[in-house]
Design a protein around this motif. Structure first.
Motif, PDB file in Angstrom:
ATOM      1  N   UNK A  15      -5.035  45.343 -38.104  1.00 13.27           N
ATOM      2  CA  UNK A  15      -4.250  44.113 -38.164  1.00 13.27           C
ATOM      3  C   UNK A  15      -3.799  43.662 -36.780  1.00 13.27           C
ATOM      4  N   UNK A  16      -3.412  44.615 -35.931  1.00  9.65           N
ATOM      5  CA  UNK A  16      -3.044  44.264 -34.556  1.00  9.65           C
ATOM      6  C   UNK A  16      -4.249  43.660 -33.841  1.00  9.65           C
ATOM      7  N   UNK A  17      -5.423  44.224 -34.103  1.00 14.78           N
ATOM      8  CA  UNK A  17      -6.631  43.684 -33.498  1.00 14.78           C
ATOM      9  C   UNK A  17      -6.921  42.268 -33.936  1.00 14.78           C
ATOM     10  N   UNK A  18      -6.674  41.956 -35.196  1.00  8.70           N
ATOM     11  CA  UNK A  18      -6.880  40.604 -35.695  1.00  8.70           C
ATOM     12  C   UNK A  18      -5.949  39.613 -34.993  1.00  8.70           C
ATOM     13  N   UNK A  19      -4.706  40.035 -34.774  1.00  4.80           N
ATOM     14  CA  UNK A  19      -3.765  39.181 -34.051  1.00  4.80           C
ATOM     15  C   UNK A  19      -4.245  38.943 -32.623  1.00  4.80           C
ATOM     16  N   UNK A  20      -4.776  39.969 -32.005  1.00  9.63           N
ATOM     17  CA  UNK A  20      -5.269  39.828 -30.637  1.00  9.63           C
ATOM     18  C   UNK A  20      -6.488  38.909 -30.570  1.00  9.63           C
ATOM     19  N   UNK A  21      -7.352  38.993 -31.552  1.00 11.61           N
ATOM     20  CA  UNK A  21      -8.502  38.087 -31.584  1.00 11.61           C
ATOM     21  C   UNK A  21      -8.063  36.635 -31.710  1.00 11.61           C
ATOM     22  N   UNK A  22      -7.064  36.386 -32.561  1.00 11.29           N
ATOM     23  CA  UNK A  22      -6.544  35.031 -32.719  1.00 11.29           C
ATOM     24  C   UNK A  22      -5.944  34.524 -31.412  1.00 11.29           C
ATOM     25  N   UNK A  23      -5.187  35.389 -30.744  1.00 10.05           N
ATOM     26  CA  UNK A  23      -4.574  35.004 -29.469  1.00 10.05           C
ATOM     27  C   UNK A  23      -5.655  34.685 -28.447  1.00 10.05           C
ATOM     28  N   UNK A  24      -6.645  35.535 -28.368  1.00  7.29           N
ATOM     29  CA  UNK A  24      -7.720  35.356 -27.386  1.00  7.29           C
ATOM     30  C   UNK A  24      -8.498  34.070 -27.656  1.00  7.29           C
ATOM     31  N   UNK A  25      -8.696  33.762 -28.921  1.00  9.54           N
ATOM     32  CA  UNK A  25      -9.453  32.558 -29.278  1.00  9.54           C
ATOM     33  C   UNK A  25      -8.753  31.284 -28.820  1.00  9.54           C
ATOM     34  N   UNK A  26      -7.434  31.375 -28.645  1.00  9.26           N
ATOM     35  CA  UNK A  26      -6.678  30.217 -28.203  1.00  9.26           C
ATOM     36  C   UNK A  26      -6.819  29.913 -26.727  1.00  9.26           C
ATOM     37  N   UNK A  27      -7.438  30.833 -25.987  1.00  4.58           N
ATOM     38  CA  UNK A  27      -7.668  30.608 -24.566  1.00  4.58           C
ATOM     39  C   UNK A  27      -6.418  30.800 -23.726  1.00  4.58           C
ATOM     40  N   UNK A  28      -6.518  30.406 -22.470  1.00  7.59           N
ATOM     41  CA  UNK A  28      -5.419  30.586 -21.528  1.00  7.59           C
ATOM     42  C   UNK A  28      -5.894  31.311 -20.288  1.00  7.59           C
ATOM     43  N   UNK A  29      -5.041  31.338 -19.276  1.00  7.87           N
ATOM     44  CA  UNK A  29      -5.437  32.024 -18.052  1.00  7.87           C
ATOM     45  C   UNK A  29      -5.431  33.527 -18.299  1.00  7.87           C
ATOM     46  N   UNK A  30      -6.310  34.291 -17.638  1.00 11.49           N
ATOM     47  CA  UNK A  30      -6.455  35.722 -17.909  1.00 11.49           C
ATOM     48  C   UNK A  30      -5.156  36.510 -17.773  1.00 11.49           C
TER      49      UNK A  30
END
Length: 256
Positions: A15-30
């Motif tokens: 579940x934590x990984x799913x949250x991280x995937x969603x965050x990453x999909x939103x983009x942003x500076x590294x």
């Protein structure tokens, strides 16, 4: 371990990984993405463990180290985002979420989620490790996965004497998974780590029947006052003795 501790580890890591995937999909500076990922995953795991295992202590890379853990019988050791550098690099899949349970001196449950690879390796159903090298020695070509940024210097000397291919990769969890999935023969690290880097990978590797130890062959010990645990070897049992001997002869040394 209660009946479903290992299932809880797997569930929370996934579940934590799913949250991280969603965050990453939103983009942003590294840099911002890495910081937000660490915080998001830690806050989720800390809240879930507090709610579902309220009597247990927690040691997290992103949390305050509460000394109460040293007298606790059960301690969850978590790395909310292992491979933060890789998480911030578009397209990389070698980052992970680690959730492990330590009880009275032993790792009793663990899960390594590899969200960008779509899999979770856990003690619930340990992976069946493929036979990737039939030789019990190290004379044949060995693939050793190492840190992208801090490969052990002694492996360069080992490579001069034996047939070794070094495979750079991020995340301790991703490297341990590569051994469990038969993609490489061994994982060797000597550049400094902490308990949260290796607890979940070691728990799953041991449950899968692999060897996991310090580079001098001694046991990995967790829930120590100083959480530094700087080196590790994960490999098939059949290779462990020869690898440990070769690593020692090549001059592996750790200050801790």
């Amino acid at each position: 371990m209660t009946f479903d501790d290992d299932r809880l580890a797997a569930e929370l890591a996934e579940r934590a990984g799913e949250l991280l995937l969603e965050l990453r999909a939103g983009g942003g500076d590294p840099a911002g993405l890495r910081k937000a990922g660490d915080r998001l995953s830690h806050e989720f795991l800390a809240a879930e463990l507090a709610a579902r295992r309220p009597g247990d202590a927690v040691l997290s890379e992103e949390g305050r180290d509460d000394p109460v853990r040293l007298s606790a019988d059960r301690v969850w050791i978590v790395d909310p985002l292992d491979g933060t550098r890789e998480f911030g690099e578009a397209g990389r899949t070698d980052w992970a979420v680690h959730v492990a349970l330590w009880e009275r001196g032993q790792l009793t449950a663990g899960a390594v989620a590899l969200p960008a690879q779509g899999q979770v390796l856990s003690t619930t159903a340990p992976p069946k490790v493929p036979t990737v090298n039939g030789d019990s020695g190290i004379g044949s070509q060995l693939r050793i996965v190492v840190s992208r940024t801090r490969p052990p210097a002694f492996l360069a000397r080992l490579r001069e004497e034996t047939a070794v291919t070094l495979v750079p990769m991020g995340s301790a969890g991703a490297k341990a998974a590569a051994v469990m999935l038969g993609e490489v023969d061994a994982y060797v690290h000597a550049g400094g780590q902490y308990e949260w880097d290796s607890a979940a990978p070691a728990a799953v590797a041991l449950a899968a029947g692999l060897h996991a130890s310090r580079l001098d062959g001694s046991a990995l010990r967790y829930n120590q006052p100083d959480p530094v645990l700087p080196d590790i070897l994960i490999c098939p049992v059949v290779l462990a003795e020869s690898l440990l001997e070769a690593i020692g002869a090549a001059g592996a040394h750790s200050p801790h």
